[in-house]
Write an enzyme that holds these catalytic residues in place. Sequence first.
Site, PDB file in Angstrom:
ATOM      1  N   SER A  18      54.799-106.854 -58.514  1.00 16.90           N
ATOM      2  CA  SER A  18      55.392-107.772 -59.479  1.00 16.90           C
ATOM      3  C   SER A  18      54.476-107.857 -60.685  1.00 16.90           C
ATOM      4  O   SER A  18      53.282-107.552 -60.604  1.00 16.90           O
ATOM      5  CB  SER A  18      55.540-109.167 -58.850  1.00 16.90           C
ATOM      6  OG  SER A  18      55.837-110.143 -59.834  1.00 16.90           O
TER       7      SER A  18
ATOM      8  N   TYR B 158      51.419-116.605 -54.566  1.00 13.57           N
ATOM      9  CA  TYR B 158      52.225-115.400 -54.818  1.00 13.57           C
ATOM     10  C   TYR B 158      51.399-114.392 -55.603  1.00 13.57           C
ATOM     11  O   TYR B 158      51.382-113.198 -55.285  1.00 13.57           O
ATOM     12  CB  TYR B 158      53.494-115.782 -55.579  1.00 13.57           C
ATOM     13  CG  TYR B 158      54.437-114.624 -55.837  1.00 13.57           C
ATOM     14  CD1 TYR B 158      55.017-113.928 -54.789  1.00 13.57           C
ATOM     15  CD2 TYR B 158      54.756-114.240 -57.145  1.00 13.57           C
ATOM     16  CE1 TYR B 158      55.888-112.866 -55.025  1.00 13.57           C
ATOM     17  CE2 TYR B 158      55.627-113.193 -57.385  1.00 13.57           C
ATOM     18  CZ  TYR B 158      56.182-112.502 -56.325  1.00 13.57           C
ATOM     19  OH  TYR B 158      57.052-111.462 -56.566  1.00 13.57           O
TER      20      TYR B 158
END
Length: 253
Positions: A148, A161
């Site tokens: 990501s 995250y």
Amino acid sequence: MVRLDGTVALVTGASSGIGEATAEQLAAQGAGVALVARRADRLETLAGRIRDAGGTALVIEADVTDQEQAIAAVERTVAELGRLDTLVNNAGVMLLGPVTDAPTEEWDRMVRVNLLGLLYCAHAALPHLVRAASDSPRRVSDMVNVSSVAGRVARSGSGVYNATKFGVGAFSEALRQEVTQKHVRISLVEPGATDTELREHNRPEVMEAIMARFKGVERLQAEDIADTVLYIVTRPRHVAINELLVRPTEQAG
């Protein structure tokens, strides 16, 4: 573009979003595809579409956070489809929010899926990828780890995250150095804001913050990232795409 006829790919998180789109594109380019996820009904629907289009698809219901299930998924792929040339580590979860007062079970889930699941699949697949690189017509194999933009840019509200995705990037680069001389290509794909169900698993107040942050941004589609994966694995043997960051045009950070 190099065709993938005669090769086999395993895609985790194939029941929706990027994994689903990637599996379809790999199959359309000639690869036999093992579809791995927990939601078998969705996998069967996807497999039906691939077969109807003339492709080969194997449904494997598995939770990759369980090491034995991850190993079994890889071994079944090789047993039933004959080999393994490409692993797409796509399974992931994004649960955002401040660290303060966070439900730590969300942290546990992200570490298990985003890190451990990827590590288990990579470890199980590596011997087969090395073998494929030495005896296939392409003489190269691929592991694509889907990370990501959060694996590059840390932000308040996504600390854990970020930690998992930074970890994916570090692991990918270290592994690349370890196996590159064996013609196993390790690639990292870092999507920006993408229109999938990934964000929908967040708590309502987090969802509101996400929607506000990306208001007015035309998100990427799952097919855009699948196209990126396909580009990576169809390069000639001497070309390795180590890392690709893909953002929507309007996404600033």
